[in-house]
Design a protein around this motif. Sequence first.
Motif, PDB file in Angstrom:
ATOM      1  N   VAL A 206      -9.757 -10.056   2.334  1.00 27.54           N
ATOM      2  CA  VAL A 206     -11.020  -9.485   2.451  1.00 27.54           C
ATOM      3  C   VAL A 206     -11.343  -8.191   1.688  1.00 27.54           C
ATOM      4  CG1 VAL A 206     -11.837 -10.702   4.471  1.00 27.54           C
ATOM      5  CG2 VAL A 206     -10.560  -8.689   4.713  1.00 27.54           C
ATOM      6  N   VAL A 207     -10.235  -7.517   1.611  1.00 28.19           N
ATOM      7  CA  VAL A 207     -10.260  -6.062   1.049  1.00 28.19           C
ATOM      8  C   VAL A 207      -9.266  -6.042  -0.146  1.00 28.19           C
ATOM      9  CG1 VAL A 207     -10.023  -3.573   1.168  1.00 28.19           C
ATOM     10  CG2 VAL A 207     -10.789  -4.885   3.134  1.00 28.19           C
ATOM     11  N   PRO A 234       0.246  -8.242   4.178  1.00 31.76           N
ATOM     12  CA  PRO A 234      -0.789  -9.236   4.138  1.00 31.76           C
ATOM     13  C   PRO A 234      -2.074  -8.922   5.236  1.00 31.76           C
ATOM     14  CG  PRO A 234       0.997 -10.074   5.522  1.00 31.76           C
ATOM     15  CD  PRO A 234       1.477  -8.941   4.918  1.00 31.76           C
ATOM     16  N   GLN A 235      -2.964  -9.448   4.938  1.00 31.99           N
ATOM     17  CA  GLN A 235      -4.039  -9.401   5.867  1.00 31.99           C
ATOM     18  C   GLN A 235      -4.399 -10.466   6.901  1.00 31.99           C
ATOM     19  OE1 GLN A 235      -7.800  -8.417   3.308  1.00 31.99           O
ATOM     20  NE2 GLN A 235      -6.364  -7.683   1.881  1.00 31.99           N
ATOM     21  N   LEU A 236      -4.368 -10.056   8.035  1.00 37.76           N
ATOM     22  CA  LEU A 236      -3.952 -11.128   9.174  1.00 37.76           C
ATOM     23  C   LEU A 236      -5.560 -11.182   9.971  1.00 37.76           C
ATOM     24  CD1 LEU A 236      -2.359 -12.788  11.071  1.00 37.76           C
ATOM     25  CD2 LEU A 236      -1.920 -10.571  12.578  1.00 37.76           C
ATOM     26  N   GLU A 237      -5.836 -12.440  10.069  1.00 39.53           N
ATOM     27  CA  GLU A 237      -7.166 -12.698  10.545  1.00 39.53           C
ATOM     28  C   GLU A 237      -6.882 -12.961  11.714  1.00 39.53           C
ATOM     29  OE1 GLU A 237     -10.320 -16.669  10.887  1.00 39.53           O
ATOM     30  OE2 GLU A 237      -9.257 -16.271   8.924  1.00 39.53           O
ATOM     31  N   ARG A 250     -12.838 -11.460  11.101  1.00 38.91           N
ATOM     32  CA  ARG A 250     -12.371 -10.225  11.526  1.00 38.91           C
ATOM     33  C   ARG A 250     -10.620 -10.111  11.230  1.00 38.91           C
ATOM     34  NH1 ARG A 250     -14.844  -6.471  15.384  1.00 38.91           N
ATOM     35  NH2 ARG A 250     -17.240  -6.862  15.376  1.00 38.91           N
ATOM     36  N   ALA A 251     -10.350  -9.289  10.363  1.00 40.30           N
ATOM     37  CA  ALA A 251      -8.934  -9.239   9.839  1.00 40.30           C
ATOM     38  C   ALA A 251      -8.391  -7.837  10.034  1.00 40.30           C
ATOM     39  CB  ALA A 251      -8.664  -9.810   8.491  1.00 40.30           C
ATOM     40  N   LEU A 252      -7.021  -7.735  10.223  1.00 40.09           N
ATOM     41  CA  LEU A 252      -6.303  -6.523  10.184  1.00 40.09           C
ATOM     42  C   LEU A 252      -5.548  -6.201   8.830  1.00 40.09           C
ATOM     43  CD1 LEU A 252      -4.354  -6.794  13.511  1.00 40.09           C
ATOM     44  CD2 LEU A 252      -6.519  -5.756  13.265  1.00 40.09           C
ATOM     45  N   VAL A 253      -6.088  -5.166   8.444  1.00 47.80           N
ATOM     46  CA  VAL A 253      -5.622  -4.784   7.067  1.00 47.80           C
ATOM     47  C   VAL A 253      -4.858  -3.521   6.885  1.00 47.80           C
ATOM     48  CG1 VAL A 253      -7.912  -3.772   6.368  1.00 47.80           C
ATOM     49  CG2 VAL A 253      -6.406  -4.365   4.541  1.00 47.80           C
ATOM     50  N   VAL A 276     -11.143  -5.228   9.628  1.00 49.77           N
ATOM     51  CA  VAL A 276     -12.218  -5.566   8.567  1.00 49.77           C
ATOM     52  C   VAL A 276     -13.125  -6.479   9.178  1.00 49.77           C
ATOM     53  CG1 VAL A 276     -12.721  -6.181   6.158  1.00 49.77           C
ATOM     54  CG2 VAL A 276     -10.725  -5.096   6.888  1.00 49.77           C
ATOM     55  N   VAL A 277     -14.553  -6.324   9.136  1.00 42.50           N
ATOM     56  CA  VAL A 277     -15.297  -7.317   9.384  1.00 42.50           C
ATOM     57  C   VAL A 277     -16.306  -7.811   8.203  1.00 42.50           C
ATOM     58  CG1 VAL A 277     -17.433  -7.728  10.735  1.00 42.50           C
ATOM     59  CG2 VAL A 277     -15.898  -6.202  11.861  1.00 42.50           C
ATOM     60  N   ALA A 278     -15.802  -9.281   7.915  1.00 39.44           N
ATOM     61  CA  ALA A 278     -16.732  -9.785   6.594  1.00 39.44           C
ATOM     62  C   ALA A 278     -17.424 -10.806   7.116  1.00 39.44           C
ATOM     63  CB  ALA A 278     -15.261 -10.421   5.908  1.00 39.44           C
ATOM     64  N   LYS A 279     -18.627 -11.067   6.676  1.00 47.54           N
ATOM     65  CA  LYS A 279     -19.842 -11.861   6.873  1.00 47.54           C
ATOM     66  C   LYS A 279     -20.219 -12.613   5.768  1.00 47.54           C
ATOM     67  CE  LYS A 279     -21.779  -9.308  10.568  1.00 47.54           C
ATOM     68  NZ  LYS A 279     -23.175  -8.356  11.033  1.00 47.54           N
ATOM     69  N   LYS A 280     -20.345 -13.760   5.754  1.00 48.39           N
ATOM     70  CA  LYS A 280     -20.850 -14.856   5.010  1.00 48.39           C
ATOM     71  C   LYS A 280     -22.347 -15.312   5.563  1.00 48.39           C
ATOM     72  CE  LYS A 280     -19.986 -19.117   2.551  1.00 48.39           C
ATOM     73  NZ  LYS A 280     -21.511 -19.696   2.840  1.00 48.39           N
TER      74      LYS A 280
END
Length: 537
Positions: A206-207, A234-237, A250-253, A276-280
Motif C-alpha cells: 500500500v506504500v 513486508p507490509q502486513l494486513e 489496514r496494514a502495518l508498514v 496504513v489506512v487504504a480505501k477503495k
Amino acid sequence: MISQSAQEEAKLDAMQRHWQLRRGGSSTIFKEVSETEDLLSLPLPRQATRENLAKKNTKAPATYTCSDLESDSEHWEFKEPKKAVEEPKQQQKNISQVLDASKLGDLPARYTICALEQHQFPVVGVYVDERVVPGFKYKVRPLPSPGKNPTTCKCLFDERALTLRSIGRGYARRFTFEADKNKLNDNENYFWSDNRPEGYAFELEVVSEGDKFTIFDINRKAQGTLEVLNIMGPQLEIGSSCVNSNLEKRALVKFAGKVEFFETGVAKPMPLSGTVVAKKCRGKATAEVAKILNVTIKRQRYYLVPGVQKVHRRCTVKGSDINDVPTKYTMTGLEHYEIPVVGTYVDPRIIPGFYYKVRPNDRKEHLFNGRALKLISIGMGYAKRLTFQPDSLVNPDNYLWSDSHPDGLGLEIRAVRKGMMFDVKAGDQLLGEATVFRADKPQREEKMEKVLTATGQYAIQKRIHIDVMCHFKLSRTGGASIENDEHLMRVCGHALVRKEPKSTEARIVKVENVGIDSQLNVLFAQTHTELIFTPKN
C-alpha cells in the motif's frame, strides 16, 4: 470453692501435658493411660495455679506438619506440591498447509501447498484468498513445492508491485494487472491461477518508494513533509472492513523516510513505522492511501496525509535575528525555495545586484508579469522599499514595500535565465556551446558566503541549484559544425554567482557539478571527466 477451682485447673493442666506428651510420640495406649492416672493422683498445693503448672512443664511444644494426622490446624505448614518442570518442546514449523475451496463457497477442491508467511495470501487453482481484491497493489511470488521456504522464488513482473485490475471466472481464474507504459493494447501482465500446481503467494503493498506525505500533529496542524525512501520488510494486513460500500484495508508498514519540519527546514532520513489506512471507493478502479496513523517521530505521535500540501508550509521569522525591529511573523504557504519578506522583515539573503522573481504569499501568480528582475536597492525604515530594475527610466514603477502585502512576499532567486549562452568544456577541451531554451523550474539558493578580494573588500558569492533545458551544439575538429550536431538536453548543476565589491550586478562565474540527460553523461562519468559550463562573453 477456691480449692475446688484449683483442682479443676490442675486437672486441666495435667490433661494438656498429657496431650503434648502424646503428640511427642508415646508408644502405646497403656502407657498413656498410666501417665494420665499418675498425673491426676498427684497432690496439688492449695494455691496451685495454671501458670505455675505451665512453668513446671519445661518441654516446649514441637512444631508439626500436616503429615501428622492429629496435629492442630494452627501449626500446619502448607506446602504446595512441586510442579513437574516440563522441558520446552521444539516448535516444529508447518511444512505444508491444506486449502479447501469449498469453505469459500467454490468448487470442493483441496490443495496442498507450502506453509506461507503471515503477510502472504494463497492463490492456486480455484482457491483465491478473500483478501486478494482488485484495485490494490500486490507482488506475486510463485510458490515452491511443499516443505520449502515460500520466499525462495522471485516475484513476477520484474519484482514490481502492480495494481490488480480484475479476477476472471471459471475453473482457471485469470489475474490481470495494470499494463506497462505505452502497452495498454498489448498488456502482458497477467497469468492464470492454475498455471503453476504449487500456487502463488500475493503480497500486499500500500506504500511505495517515492510516496510523499504531509505530517500532522494530534491537533491537526501541519508540521512538515515526508518522503518514503525505502520500504523495510513486508507490509502486513491486519484488517479490512466495508463502510458505505467502500472497502478499507489496514496494514502495518516499516519504512525509511526523509523528514523535513517546517520550523527547521532541514531534511533528515530516519526509520519509521505506522498503520496504513487504504480505501477503495465505489466506482474507482484503484485504492488510495487515506492516511498513516501512529507514526512516532522524536518521541512524538503524528499522522501522515498523502501529498505535499504546500498551503500548510509555515515559516516563522524574527526581526531581532537581523538586528531590526523586534517583530515576529509567521507565514503560511511559502515554497521551500522562496525567501521571505513580510512587514519590517527582509531576509538577509536578499541582496541588491541579484535577480529575483516576486510572488505574493496569498496568490500563485508572480508580480512584474512573472519576470525575474534585478534588485536595485533595499530602503530603510519600518517599511522597506524594494526597487527593481525599471522598464522605463522616465516612469519607473517596478518597486514595492515590504509591508504592502499582509501575508508577505516570497522571492525566488534566478541565476540562469532564458537565452543565456555557455561554452561547454571537459577539462581544457571545448566540446561545444549550450543555449538556455527553458528555465521554468525553480532555482534554489544553497549557500552564500563573503569572499575576501585582493583589494581588501568582500565579494558576495552564492551557490544556486539550477534545472534547465538547453540546446546543445557539438563542436567538430577545425571548428566546423552541422545541424545534426544540435540536441535538446536537460541540464542540472550548481551555478556559482558572484557580485564584486563595486559592481552593481552579480554575474555567473561557472556552472559545475553538471549532469545532462544524455548518454554522454555516462561517458564522462566513466572517464572521470567533469563538465563545466562557462558563460560566453
